[in-house]
Design a protein around this motif. Sequence first.
Motif, mmCIF file in Angstrom:
data_model
loop_
_atom_site.group_PDB
_atom_site.id
_atom_site.type_symbol
_atom_site.label_atom_id
_atom_site.label_comp_id
_atom_site.label_asym_id
_atom_site.label_seq_id
_atom_site.Cartn_x
_atom_site.Cartn_y
_atom_site.Cartn_z
ATOM 1 N N VAL A 1 61.840 39.183 22.869
ATOM 2 C CA VAL A 1 62.483 37.870 22.690
ATOM 3 C C VAL A 1 61.739 36.819 23.502
ATOM 4 N N GLU A 2 61.334 37.168 24.719
ATOM 5 C CA GLU A 2 60.592 36.234 25.561
ATOM 6 C C GLU A 2 59.229 35.913 24.957
ATOM 7 N N LEU A 3 58.585 36.896 24.324
ATOM 8 C CA LEU A 3 57.297 36.650 23.675
ATOM 9 C C LEU A 3 57.462 35.700 22.492
ATOM 10 N N HIS A 4 58.479 35.918 21.694
ATOM 11 C CA HIS A 4 58.734 35.013 20.568
ATOM 12 C C HIS A 4 58.991 33.593 21.077
ATOM 13 N N LYS A 5 59.713 33.495 22.171
ATOM 14 C CA LYS A 5 59.977 32.191 22.776
ATOM 15 C C LYS A 5 58.677 31.522 23.203
ATOM 16 N N LEU A 6 57.793 32.286 23.851
ATOM 17 C CA LEU A 6 56.505 31.742 24.287
ATOM 18 C C LEU A 6 55.686 31.270 23.097
ATOM 19 N N GLN A 7 55.584 32.107 22.081
ATOM 20 C CA GLN A 7 54.755 31.762 20.926
ATOM 21 C C GLN A 7 55.296 30.573 20.151
ATOM 22 N N SER A 8 56.606 30.457 20.069
ATOM 23 C CA SER A 8 57.205 29.364 19.293
ATOM 24 C C SER A 8 57.174 28.034 20.038
ATOM 25 N N GLU A 9 57.182 28.089 21.357
ATOM 26 C CA GLU A 9 57.239 26.841 22.132
ATOM 27 C C GLU A 9 55.865 26.240 22.381
ATOM 28 N N ILE A 10 54.820 27.052 22.283
ATOM 29 C CA ILE A 10 53.465 26.522 22.511
ATOM 30 C C ILE A 10 52.960 25.848 21.237
ATOM 31 N N LYS A 11 52.679 24.565 21.333
ATOM 32 C CA LYS A 11 52.234 23.779 20.184
ATOM 33 C C LYS A 11 50.747 23.418 20.266
ATOM 34 N N ILE A 12 50.132 23.629 21.426
ATOM 35 C CA ILE A 12 48.741 23.215 21.640
ATOM 36 C C ILE A 12 47.829 24.433 21.578
ATOM 37 N N GLU A 13 46.775 24.344 20.770
ATOM 38 C CA GLU A 13 45.782 25.406 20.666
ATOM 39 C C GLU A 13 44.404 24.824 20.946
ATOM 40 N N ARG A 14 43.659 25.468 21.845
ATOM 41 C CA ARG A 14 42.348 24.954 22.236
ATOM 42 C C ARG A 14 41.315 26.075 22.160
#
Length: 440
Positions: free
Chosen positions: A57-70
């Motif tokens: 659940v914490e991983l899904h939260k991390l992946q969904s909240e990050i909007k910036i890709e570099r």
Amino acid sequence: MIQRWSRYSTHLGQLLEETDALFQKVAVHPNPSINEMRTIITEKGEPLPSWLPDLEVELHKLQSEIKIERNVVDFGAVGDGVTDNTNAFRKAIGRGNCKIIIPEGVFVTKGIKLPSNTILVGAGKGKTIIKLHHDALKSAILITNKHHISGNHHIYVEGMTLDWNVKRLASDERTASGNNRSSCLTFAHVKYGWVRKVEAIHAGLHAFDVSSTLYYYIKDGFIGPGRSQYIWLDELNGYGFGDDGITTHHSDYIFISKSHMCDPSGRAHEPGYSNSNGIEIDDGSRYVWLANNSTTRCFGGVEIKAHHNASAASNVTIIGHLSVHDNRAFNFRHIGHHKGDDPESKTAYNIKAMNLVAMAPIFTSLYEVSTPRAMVISAYRHVVVNQFTVLGDSTYDFEGHPVIAIQYRAKQILLNKIYIDGFYHAGGIKGKFHVPEELT
């Protein structure tokens, strides 16, 4: 031989139930920590710690909240194996809250520090290679979290090879600088972390280290602060490490799965005295699961232990492990708390191990005076080993040494479904045993 190997083959669900029932017989009650050692089975038949769905659940939260890709290349990184990319990585990572892409290539750096809420992803093992700069300090960690004292959270690393570049040191130089430094990857005081499909080669100390802020050597019973918690290490491999492949210190709720560690250099130690283990669950670690891992040609395949002036690792579950040509395939001990005149360990307890295989334990130049064993249990209490296959090399002279040693202050130890075959001049199982009537 295949028929003999499968002699004790048991369905995973049945094996877990059987092992838990045996563990209830040896564990002293009341013991609330037992309830936190529960294992669940997925629909695909994979064993997981009971807390792992919450980590997902914490991983899904991390992946969904990050909007910036570099992409690090856009910040000046060059994967030519020569350019110093330290500043390029620092600029790309910034303050975190981003996903960093590393393409194929050899990217040289003096170290990468990851803040909270960071995803670092390469193109795969052997494709994306992160290599320490020739001028990096011996204490350098190739990848670690940014704040060891205040701590970090939600850090994900996947798909790369980490090269600590041991060749930058003199060939006769010991490769570690002390405490939790000099490793390929270290999580120190991290809550919610993932490392997947990563290879670590020629680390000065450890290939992978899940640690507290520091290693604490204070006293047995001391619970060190700044602990890492809820960490999943999956599909890792490492070789050439100076001490251990995967190690844990003063940290809680760790899952190590489908990983292989082999062929340590032992160069963190004095030659001939290298306690270099494939997987080591060390000082003060609690609630650690190992599932479907393997080790080859290490001093210890799996070692659960502590130094004399630290708390022992406790509440450890091993489900499926293959040890090949390790000197001591499975080594459970609390140093300084196991002999007759030693103080009894306050913390060496609760190990559940099942479906283990040890193939041909042998002498090793890593630790020249250590005699080979398939298993040693010293000082620990409340230990169940269920379904253990030990296969020797019939051409190898075991010189009368015991294959399994239950010794010194080990108590409440239960071995069930143990099969030993193929040893020449071995001493069998060594120890003094009292079997309670209800277990006969």
